[in-house]
Design a protein around this motif. Structure first.
Motif, PDB file in Angstrom:
ATOM      1  N   ASN A  87       0.818  -1.210   0.000  1.00 25.58           N
ATOM      2  CA  ASN A  87       0.000   0.000   0.000  1.00 25.58           C
ATOM      3  C   ASN A  87       0.856   1.265   0.000  1.00 25.58           C
ATOM      4  O   ASN A  87       0.412   2.319  -0.445  1.00 25.58           O
ATOM      5  N   TYR A  88       2.079   1.155   0.514  1.00 25.98           N
ATOM      6  CA  TYR A  88       2.918   2.344   0.685  1.00 25.98           C
ATOM      7  C   TYR A  88       3.728   2.644  -0.571  1.00 25.98           C
ATOM      8  O   TYR A  88       3.799   3.781  -1.016  1.00 25.98           O
ATOM      9  N   GLN A  89       4.364   1.654  -1.137  1.00 22.92           N
ATOM     10  CA  GLN A  89       5.155   1.825  -2.363  1.00 22.92           C
ATOM     11  C   GLN A  89       4.742   0.739  -3.366  1.00 22.92           C
ATOM     12  O   GLN A  89       5.513  -0.163  -3.682  1.00 22.92           O
ATOM     13  N   PRO A  90       3.543   0.806  -3.877  1.00 22.07           N
ATOM     14  CA  PRO A  90       2.983  -0.331  -4.624  1.00 22.07           C
ATOM     15  C   PRO A  90       3.681  -0.660  -5.937  1.00 22.07           C
ATOM     16  O   PRO A  90       3.565  -1.778  -6.425  1.00 22.07           O
ATOM     17  N   GLY A  91       4.389   0.306  -6.557  1.00 23.77           N
ATOM     18  CA  GLY A  91       5.012   0.030  -7.847  1.00 23.77           C
ATOM     19  C   GLY A  91       6.491  -0.229  -7.791  1.00 23.77           C
ATOM     20  O   GLY A  91       7.135  -0.482  -8.814  1.00 23.77           O
ATOM     21  N   SER A  92       7.069  -0.199  -6.599  1.00 20.63           N
ATOM     22  CA  SER A  92       8.526  -0.231  -6.460  1.00 20.63           C
ATOM     23  C   SER A  92       9.160  -1.496  -7.018  1.00 20.63           C
ATOM     24  O   SER A  92      10.135  -1.433  -7.775  1.00 20.63           O
ATOM     25  N   LEU A  93       8.625  -2.643  -6.649  1.00 17.82           N
ATOM     26  CA  LEU A  93       9.229  -3.900  -7.100  1.00 17.82           C
ATOM     27  C   LEU A  93       9.051  -4.091  -8.607  1.00 17.82           C
ATOM     28  O   LEU A  93       9.944  -4.621  -9.280  1.00 17.82           O
ATOM     29  N   ASN A  94       7.919  -3.657  -9.150  1.00 10.91           N
ATOM     30  CA  ASN A  94       7.716  -3.776 -10.597  1.00 10.91           C
ATOM     31  C   ASN A  94       8.756  -2.962 -11.359  1.00 10.91           C
ATOM     32  O   ASN A  94       9.309  -3.426 -12.363  1.00 10.91           O
ATOM     33  N   THR A  95       9.012  -1.738 -10.902  1.00 11.18           N
ATOM     34  CA  THR A  95      10.032  -0.917 -11.563  1.00 11.18           C
ATOM     35  C   THR A  95      11.389  -1.573 -11.457  1.00 11.18           C
ATOM     36  O   THR A  95      12.128  -1.691 -12.450  1.00 11.18           O
ATOM     37  N   SER A 135      23.035  12.977 -33.761  1.00 12.70           N
ATOM     38  CA  SER A 135      21.896  13.611 -34.433  1.00 12.70           C
ATOM     39  C   SER A 135      20.561  12.967 -34.130  1.00 12.70           C
ATOM     40  O   SER A 135      19.520  13.473 -34.554  1.00 12.70           O
ATOM     41  N   SER A 136      20.555  11.863 -33.394  1.00 12.06           N
ATOM     42  CA  SER A 136      19.306  11.112 -33.232  1.00 12.06           C
ATOM     43  C   SER A 136      19.147  10.623 -31.798  1.00 12.06           C
ATOM     44  O   SER A 136      19.997   9.895 -31.276  1.00 12.06           O
ATOM     45  N   LEU A 137      18.017  11.032 -31.186  1.00  8.22           N
ATOM     46  CA  LEU A 137      17.699  10.649 -29.812  1.00  8.22           C
ATOM     47  C   LEU A 137      16.282  10.087 -29.758  1.00  8.22           C
ATOM     48  O   LEU A 137      15.355  10.642 -30.347  1.00  8.22           O
ATOM     49  N   LEU A 138      16.110   8.979 -29.033  1.00  7.78           N
ATOM     50  CA  LEU A 138      14.807   8.364 -28.822  1.00  7.78           C
ATOM     51  C   LEU A 138      14.428   8.482 -27.356  1.00  7.78           C
ATOM     52  O   LEU A 138      15.211   8.130 -26.466  1.00  7.78           O
ATOM     53  N   PHE A 139      13.216   8.969 -27.094  1.00  6.78           N
ATOM     54  CA  PHE A 139      12.651   9.065 -25.749  1.00  6.78           C
ATOM     55  C   PHE A 139      11.516   8.058 -25.639  1.00  6.78           C
ATOM     56  O   PHE A 139      10.627   8.010 -26.493  1.00  6.78           O
ATOM     57  N   GLU A 140      11.513   7.251 -24.547  1.00 11.07           N
ATOM     58  CA  GLU A 140      10.450   6.264 -24.334  1.00 11.07           C
ATOM     59  C   GLU A 140       9.995   6.298 -22.879  1.00 11.07           C
ATOM     60  O   GLU A 140      10.819   6.285 -21.961  1.00 11.07           O
ATOM     61  N   TYR A 141       8.690   6.349 -22.692  1.00  8.52           N
ATOM     62  CA  TYR A 141       8.106   6.173 -21.365  1.00  8.52           C
ATOM     63  C   TYR A 141       7.545   4.761 -21.290  1.00  8.52           C
ATOM     64  O   TYR A 141       6.721   4.362 -22.114  1.00  8.52           O
ATOM     65  N   LYS A 142       7.988   4.004 -20.277  1.00  4.87           N
ATOM     66  CA  LYS A 142       7.570   2.618 -20.123  1.00  4.87           C
ATOM     67  C   LYS A 142       6.817   2.443 -18.811  1.00  4.87           C
ATOM     68  O   LYS A 142       7.202   2.996 -17.783  1.00  4.87           O
ATOM     69  N   LYS A 143       5.778   1.656 -18.851  1.00  4.10           N
ATOM     70  CA  LYS A 143       5.062   1.319 -17.628  1.00  4.10           C
ATOM     71  C   LYS A 143       5.824   0.225 -16.874  1.00  4.10           C
ATOM     72  O   LYS A 143       6.369  -0.709 -17.480  1.00  4.10           O
ATOM     73  N   SER A 144       5.800   0.336 -15.550  1.00  8.70           N
ATOM     74  CA  SER A 144       6.485  -0.654 -14.725  1.00  8.70           C
ATOM     75  C   SER A 144       5.762  -1.994 -14.708  1.00  8.70           C
ATOM     76  O   SER A 144       6.370  -3.025 -14.421  1.00  8.70           O
TER      77      SER A 144
END
Length: 628
Positions: free
Chosen positions: A324-332, A586-595
Motif C-alpha cells: 500500500n505504501y510503495q505499490p510500484g517499487s518492485l515492478n520498476t 543527431s538522433s535521440l529516442l525518448f520512451e516512457y515505459k510502464k512498470s
C-alpha cells in the motif's frame, strides 16, 4: 449567501453581491497535500513501539528456522516462523528485530528524571500480521509465516505481539538466528566519479578500519587484477537531526566504504569484488561483479539512460504493508533488472527509500537495487524525504526526512559533487551532459546553486555532447499535478522563474523531475507557451525545452488537476520510468515505459544537426556585430 463549488477544490462564496474566492483545505486538498507530506504513512511509523508492554504468555511460542543463514554464501534467505498463541486475535503481529536483543538495556539514557525508559526503544526492521497468510489463526492459534531476510550486520529475533500496532503487548520471543558472517561486504553501488574515466564503488560492511582494511580488486575482464584502497565512513545517533531517526528509528548503519577506480579504458567490461584484509592476514571477499566503463565524452556510440524518481522500496515477503505504501517499487526494479543488458546508466532523482528516519530501511533499499546498482552507474538526486528537516539548512522546513537531514543519502551513495551535503553535480556520459539540481537547497538567481547550474549548462561542448539534460527532484518546470493546479502556477512555487532563462539560453533539450507521482510530458515550451506543434517527431531547431515529470517509479500515485494545460501533451496516472537512447550525435529516442509490463506508452524522437543547436532562438541568441 450562496455557496458554489467549482470542482477543483475551490469554494466561491457570494455574499450580498460580493464574490470571495477561498481555497478550501477541506475539500480534496488533503488528498493533494498528502503526497507532499508522506501520504501512506511509513509502515514502521504505525507501530507505537515505545508504548510496548510485557505481557508474556507461558504457553505461547514462536520459533524461527533455519538457525544459520547464508551457509552457501547467500546474502538473502527465506525464514520460516511458526507461531502458537492460546488466545489469538486478528490484530496479533510478528515483528523482526535486529539486533536480536531489544529490551530496555539497549535504550539510550533518559535525561529527564520524570521520563520512564520504555521497554522497547527501537522499531522492528519489518513486521507482519499473523493472519496475513493464515486465515484460520484466530480459531486455531497456529500459524506459519515466511520472512525474507537480508544480511544486515547483526542477528535476528522474532517477537509475537497482541494489542495491534498502537498498543503492542509482547507475548513471546523466538530463538536468535544469524547469517554465517553478519559483517560481510555487501550491496555494492557504483557511480561515476568526477572524471569520465573514473568509477566509484561503494558498499556496506560490519568491518571498522581498526578490524580490517577495505579494498576493491578489479581488472579488465580476463586481465591481471589490481587492488585499490577504499575510504570508510559511518555516523552515530547524534548525527541525526530528530525523531524517529534519533530515537525508535535508529539502527547502527555499519561502515560504508568507497573505492575510486581510476584511468579506466572507455567501454570496457571490468570485473571487481569487494575485499577486507583482516589483522590476522586473512581476507574476506564478496562475490564477483562486473560493469562497463563509461564512454569518452563525445564518443559516438549507442548510449542508453534510465531516469525516474520516487521509487521507494517494497518487501517481496509481503511484510510491512508496503504493497500500500510503495505499490510500484518492485515492478520498476524488476523491469530494470530484466532489461539490464540494454541499460548503461541510471538516474534516481530523489525520494529513494522513503525510510523517513527508519535507518534499517536503507539496507533494504540497497539490497533491492543491488542487481542494478552493482552493474551500471546508479546516480542519485536529493529529495524532500532524504533532506528536509526544520532549522537544518534545507530550503523547506518540513519533517519529511524523519530526522535524517540528508546524512543517510550522502553517506550511503556517492555523487561527484564538490560538497555532498549540497547535492548538485554534473556528470558526462558520452554524448550526454547531465546537470543535476538539488531542490532541497535554494536554486534561485544569485545563489551558489544557481551559479553552478549556469556553469554546468554553459560549459558543455554541444558539438561533442549535443544532448543536454537537466534533472531535479521537485518540479521546477511544469506539471499539472492536482496540488500545483490549486496554486494556479502548475509548478513548485518559485520553480521556473529563475531557471527558465537558463534552460532557454543554453538550449536544454529535456528537463526531468520527480516529487509528483505520475508521468507527464510537455511540448517544447518557453514561458508557458508551446513553441513547436509537433508531438512525436522533432527535427531541426526545437526552440524550447521539453519538461517531463517521471515521479511514478513506485510510491503512491498523485492525482492530476482537472484542468489540462495546453502545454501538457501526455499524462499517465500509473507507475513507470523513462529511457533515453542516443544513437548518435543527431538522433535521440525518448520512451516512457510502464512498470507493470515494460512496454512503451509514450515516445518521441529528436533528429537534428549541430547547426540546429547553434541556431538563434528566443533568449538563446549569441550577440552579433556588423563589423567585417
Amino acid at each position: 449567501m450562496e455557496v458554489l463549488y467549482d470542482g477543483h477544490g475551490v469554494i466561491v462564496l457570494i455574499l450580498r453581491g460580493s464574490m470571495i474566492l477561498l481555497v478550501s483545505l477541506l475539500i480534496n486538498l488533503s488528498i493533494a497535500l498528502a503526497h507532499f507530506h508522506g501520504f501512506g504513512e511509513q509502515p514502521l511509523a504505525k507501530i507505537a513501539i515505545h508504548k510496548a508492554v510485557v505481557s508474556l504468555h507461558s504457553n505461547a511460542s514462536i520459533a524461527a528456522s533455519p538457525f544459520l543463514l547464508g551457509t552457501k554464501g547467500e546474502d538473502t534467505q527465506w525464514v520460516t516462523v511458526n507461531v502458537y498463541h492460546p488466545d489469538p486475535s486478528a490484530d496479533d503481529w510478528v515483528g523482526v528485530f535486529s539486533p536480536a536483543k531489544f529490551n530496555s538495556s539497549t535504550c539510550p539514557p533518559v535525561n529527564d528524571p520524570k521520563e520512564v525508559t520504555p521497554y522497547i526503544c527501537s522499531a522492528p526492521i519489518k513486521y507482519k500480521f499473523v493472519n496475513y497468510s493464515n486465515s484460520m489463526y484466530t480459531k486455531t492459534g497456529k500459524a506459519s509465516l515466511k520472512f525474507q531476510l537480508i544480511n544486515q550486520r547483526a542477528d535476528f529475533s522474532f517477537a509475537l505481539f497482541s494489542g495491534g500496532l498502537l498498543n503492542p503487548k509482547l507475548v513471546t520471543v523466538s530463538n536468535f538466528i544469524s547469517f554465517v558472517n553478519p559483517k560481510a561486504p555487501l550491496y555494492p553501488r557504483i557511480a561515476q566519479g568526477k572524471s569520465w574515466d573514473e568509477m566509484t564503488v561503494t558498499w556496506t560492511s560490519g568491518y571498522d578500519i581498526s578490524e580490517a582494511t577495505p579494498f576493491v580488486e578489479w581488472s579488465i575482464k580476463g586481465k591481471t587484477p589490481m587492488q585499490s584502497p577504499a575510504g570508510t565512513l559511518t555516523f552515530g545517533r547524534n548525527a541525526m537531526c530528530g525523531s524517529p531517526a534519533s530515537t525508535v528509528g535508529w539502527r547502527d548503519p555499519g561502515f560504508i566504504h568507497t573505492s575510486f577506480l581510476k584511468e579506466l579504458w572507455p567501454n570496457k567490461v571490468y570485473t571487481y569484488r569487494l575485499g577486507h584484509l583482516l589483522s590476522n592476514g586473512s581476507e574476506i571477499w564478496s562475490k564477483q561483479y562486473s560493469f562497463k566503463s563509461s564512454p569518452y565524452p563525445g564518443q559516438n556510440s549507442l548510449q542508453r539512460v534510465i531516469i525516474f524518481g520516487d521509487m521507494g522500496k517494497a518487501e517481496r515477503d509481503g511484510s510491512n504493508e508496503y504493497n500500500n505504501y510503495q505499490p510500484g517499487s518492485l515492478n520498476t526494479t524488476d523491469q530494470l533488472i530484466k532489461d539490464l543488458e540494454n541499460i548503461d546508466i541510471v538516474f534516481h532523482i530523489g525520494d529513494m527509500t522513503y525510510a523517513n528516519g527508519y535507518i534499517s530501511q536503507w539496507d533494504q533499499f540497497t539490497a533491492q537495487v543491488e542487481p542494478i546498482a552493482s552493474k551500471v552507474p546508479y546516480m542519485i538526486g536529493s529529495g524532500n524525504h532524504e533532506r528536509d528537516w526544520p532549522n537544518t539548512g534545507s530550503f523547506y522546513n518540513t519533517t519529511d526526512s524523519g530526522g535524517e537531514c540528508g546524512v543517510l543519502a550522502q553517506t550511503m551513495f556517492y555523487v561527484p559533487a564538490e560538497n555532498r551535503e549540497k547535492f548538485w553535480y554534473s556528470t558526462d556520459y558520452g554524448m550526454f551532459r547531465f546537470c543535476i539540481g538539488d531542490t532541497e537547497h535554494d536554486w534561485r538567481e544569485g545563489t551558489e546553486q544557481y551559479k553552478f547550474i549556469e556553469h554546468c549548462l554553459a560549459t558543455v561542448d554541444r558539438q561533442k555532447q549535443p544532448w543536454l539534460i537537466f534533472a531535479a527532484h521537485r518540479v521546477l518546470g511544469y506539471s499539472s499535478d492536482f496540488y500545483y493546479g490549486l496554486e494556479g502556477s502548475f509548478e513548485e512555487p518559485m520553480g521556473r522563474e529563475s531557471l527558465q532563462k537558463l534552460w532557454q539560453k543554453y538550449k536544454v533539450d529535456i528537463a526531468f523531475y520527480g516529487h509528483v507521482h505520475n508521468y507527464e510530458r510537455t511540448c517544447p515550451i518557453y514561458q508557458n507557451q508551446c513553441v513547436n506543434k509537433e508531438r512525436s517527431q522533432y527535427s531541426g531547431t526545437v526552440n524550447g525545452t521539453i519538461h517531463v515529470v517521471v515521479g511514478g517509479a513506485g510510491s503512491h500515485l498523485s492525482n492530476f488537476s482537472q484542468v489540462t494545460p495546453k502545454w501538457s501533451l501526455y499524462r499517465d496516472y500509473d507507475f513507470g520510468f523513462v529511457k533515453l537512447t542516443a544513437f548518435n550525435h543527431s538522433s535521440l529516442l525518448f520512451e516512457y515505459k510502464k512498470s507493470s509490463d515494460g512496454n512503451v506508452y509514450d515516445s518521441f524522437t529528436i533528429s537534428r544537426d549541430y547547426k540546429d543547436v547553434l541556431a538563434c532562438v528566443h533568449d538563446g541568441c549569441e550577440p552579433t556585430t556588423l563589423a567585417t
